[in-house]
Write a protein that holds these residues in place. Sequence first.
Motif, short mmCIF file in Angstrom:
data_model
loop_
_atom_site.label_atom_id
_atom_site.label_comp_id
_atom_site.label_asym_id
_atom_site.label_seq_id
_atom_site.Cartn_x
_atom_site.Cartn_y
_atom_site.Cartn_z
N LYS A 42 31.97 94.88 61.96
CA LYS A 42 31.21 95.14 59.99
C LYS A 42 32.11 95.01 59.06
O LYS A 42 32.88 93.85 58.64
N ASN A 43 34.34 95.62 59.82
CA ASN A 43 35.05 95.01 58.48
C ASN A 43 35.50 93.97 59.00
O ASN A 43 35.67 93.70 57.44
N LEU A 44 35.96 93.40 59.82
CA LEU A 44 36.68 92.10 59.66
C LEU A 44 35.56 91.38 59.50
O LEU A 44 36.05 90.53 58.52
N ILE A 45 34.35 91.59 59.24
CA ILE A 45 33.79 90.24 58.45
C ILE A 45 33.88 89.98 56.72
O ILE A 45 33.91 89.28 56.58
N ASN A 46 33.44 91.52 56.74
CA ASN A 46 33.45 91.81 55.52
C ASN A 46 35.34 91.73 54.77
O ASN A 46 35.47 91.27 53.50
N LEU A 47 36.12 91.35 55.55
CA LEU A 47 37.57 90.67 55.13
C LEU A 47 37.82 89.59 55.50
O LEU A 47 38.52 89.03 54.38
N GLY A 48 36.81 88.56 55.32
CA GLY A 48 36.57 87.69 55.89
C GLY A 48 37.09 86.78 56.12
O GLY A 48 37.36 85.40 57.05
N ARG A 50 44.48 89.03 49.99
CA ARG A 50 46.19 88.60 50.40
C ARG A 50 45.91 87.49 49.79
O ARG A 50 45.62 86.73 51.47
N ARG A 51 46.79 86.55 49.54
CA ARG A 51 47.43 85.34 50.07
C ARG A 51 46.82 84.44 48.89
O ARG A 51 46.87 82.86 49.10
N GLU A 93 45.43 96.80 55.64
CA GLU A 93 43.73 96.44 55.19
C GLU A 93 42.67 97.54 56.52
O GLU A 93 42.30 98.08 55.43
N VAL A 94 43.37 97.58 57.94
CA VAL A 94 42.99 98.23 58.33
C VAL A 94 43.68 99.61 58.93
O VAL A 94 44.49 99.65 59.06
N ARG A 95 42.83 101.36 59.24
CA ARG A 95 43.16 102.12 59.60
C ARG A 95 44.08 101.75 61.06
O ARG A 95 45.29 102.26 61.62
N GLU A 96 42.89 100.99 61.83
CA GLU A 96 43.76 100.99 63.15
C GLU A 96 43.84 99.25 64.50
O GLU A 96 42.64 99.09 64.72
N PRO A 97 45.00 98.74 63.56
CA PRO A 97 45.07 97.27 63.09
C PRO A 97 44.83 96.68 65.14
O PRO A 97 44.71 95.86 65.26
N CYS A 144 41.68 93.58 38.62
CA CYS A 144 41.91 92.68 40.36
C CYS A 144 42.55 93.65 41.76
O CYS A 144 43.59 94.45 41.25
N GLY A 145 42.02 92.67 42.54
CA GLY A 145 42.35 93.90 43.54
C GLY A 145 42.25 92.81 45.12
O GLY A 145 41.23 92.34 45.33
N SER A 146 43.42 93.80 46.19
CA SER A 146 43.22 92.94 47.34
C SER A 146 42.59 93.29 48.34
O SER A 146 42.72 93.17 49.72
N SER A 147 42.78 94.86 48.24
CA SER A 147 42.14 95.38 49.19
C SER A 147 40.15 95.40 48.63
O SER A 147 39.76 95.72 48.24
N MET A 148 39.65 94.60 49.64
CA MET A 148 38.74 94.04 49.95
C MET A 148 37.49 95.42 49.72
O MET A 148 36.56 95.73 49.21
#
Length: 465
Positions: free
Chosen positions: A276-282, A30-31, A236-240, A139-143
């Motif tokens: 791993k998820n944080l890496i995928n989110l950039g 996003r952004r 983006e995630v279930r357990e922020p 197009c999508g923001s949910s990686m």
Amino acid sequence: MFIGREKELATLNGLYNSDKFEFAVIYGRRRVGKTALISHFIQDKKAIYFMGVESNERQNLENFSQAIMEYASGIMPGTSFVSFQAAIEYVFKLCENERLVLVIDEYPYVAKASKSMASTLQMLIDKNKDNSKMMLILCGSSMSYMEDNVLAYKAPLYGRRTAQMKILPFDFEDSCKYFNGFSAEDMALIYGIVGGTPQYLLQMNDSISVEDNIKNVFLNPASAIFEEPENLLKQEVREPAVYNAIITAVATGSSRMSEIATKIGETTSVCSQYMKNLINLGLIRKETPYGEKESRKSIYAIADNMFRFWYRFIPDNNSIISRGATELAYKRIAPNLSDYMGRIFEEICMQYLWKLLLDGEAPVEFSNLGRWWGTDPQERIQTEIDIMGDQDKSTALFGECKWINENVDVKVLEKLKKRSRLFRYENVHLFLFAKKGFTQGCIEEAGKMGNVSLVTYDQIYGYFK
């Protein structure tokens, strides 16, 4: 004002000019400017633009029908298609004889609301692609959703796309194009604070000082960015809360998996999945010493500058910020800014080297760049090299970056020379990067050695501008 994205626009225009069916997938955090890119691309073209909303199937279908009606004549106002299949079939019919771009923005919202959307698209693409002039853009923001449900091998749409683009934040060069009022040094600080995400850059004001920008944007609970990192994680995630704890741990100095796991009170196996998820989110990147494959020496760092700055300074000062003690909060941050900028300066220097290479001006035609750290076998101490890259088994470059207010002296050059000898390269070129400049002794020694480039930050900034 639209800035940058020349490569992406060239790719999209190349697809458009083929005049046959094309299907591009555009995704990114996003952004980051995905919608701005698409809007700029279609501004002079026949296009139907539809943005999905986080609602039910009926609401999205009505909005999609409205977007089609705004483009097509011969449809009664207020008409809504009975299904997404009927709506998309109608657009394919429009594309039989004319080039038309169909954009479905925020596609994950639509696909989650309409479970058959992906298979419907698959069926209609297979049926019409050979005789259609449609250019379809999803197009999508949910990686995670785009990668797992659009691009992945098992996804219904796999094999149908003709192009995909992961939109990343701007580099330093493009970020500089947003401003005319900042000094060269201020521009480095601004990049260090908000990175290259367009929406964050737009929060910066080049008619005031960097200090005032920090106070207005990061130390002001009413600003658009103040809660941005936490809000983005919630989307983006279930357990922020767990992700929040991991990023905070990394931002405050825990870089190895074991350290991070201990800091947040989780096992390394649990922690690695979140990472791993944080890496995928950039948001996080995994770093391994240059030239080494998977290694026990791997460390983790925050990849996004705005997140890096926010998690480094805001949580610790949250209580006083919420009470309006802006000056006190800034006084706590200011002494640490120079140290914080060290890694940012390394990134800028790497980007400079890549630009030299692409412009055909690099003394070493490296294939990659990175940091290296490890043990000096002679002194038996841990040591590191800020930048390293090799051309082949005999040729390499080594770089040291100093974001300090004094001129860099000859001792720094001698240390870099010594560290370069930890590797068996016959041809070596050394780069010394300095915020301010170099002592006369350093300049003279570099001249004698003949294989040294001394580069100031002002030179880098001038080259980018």
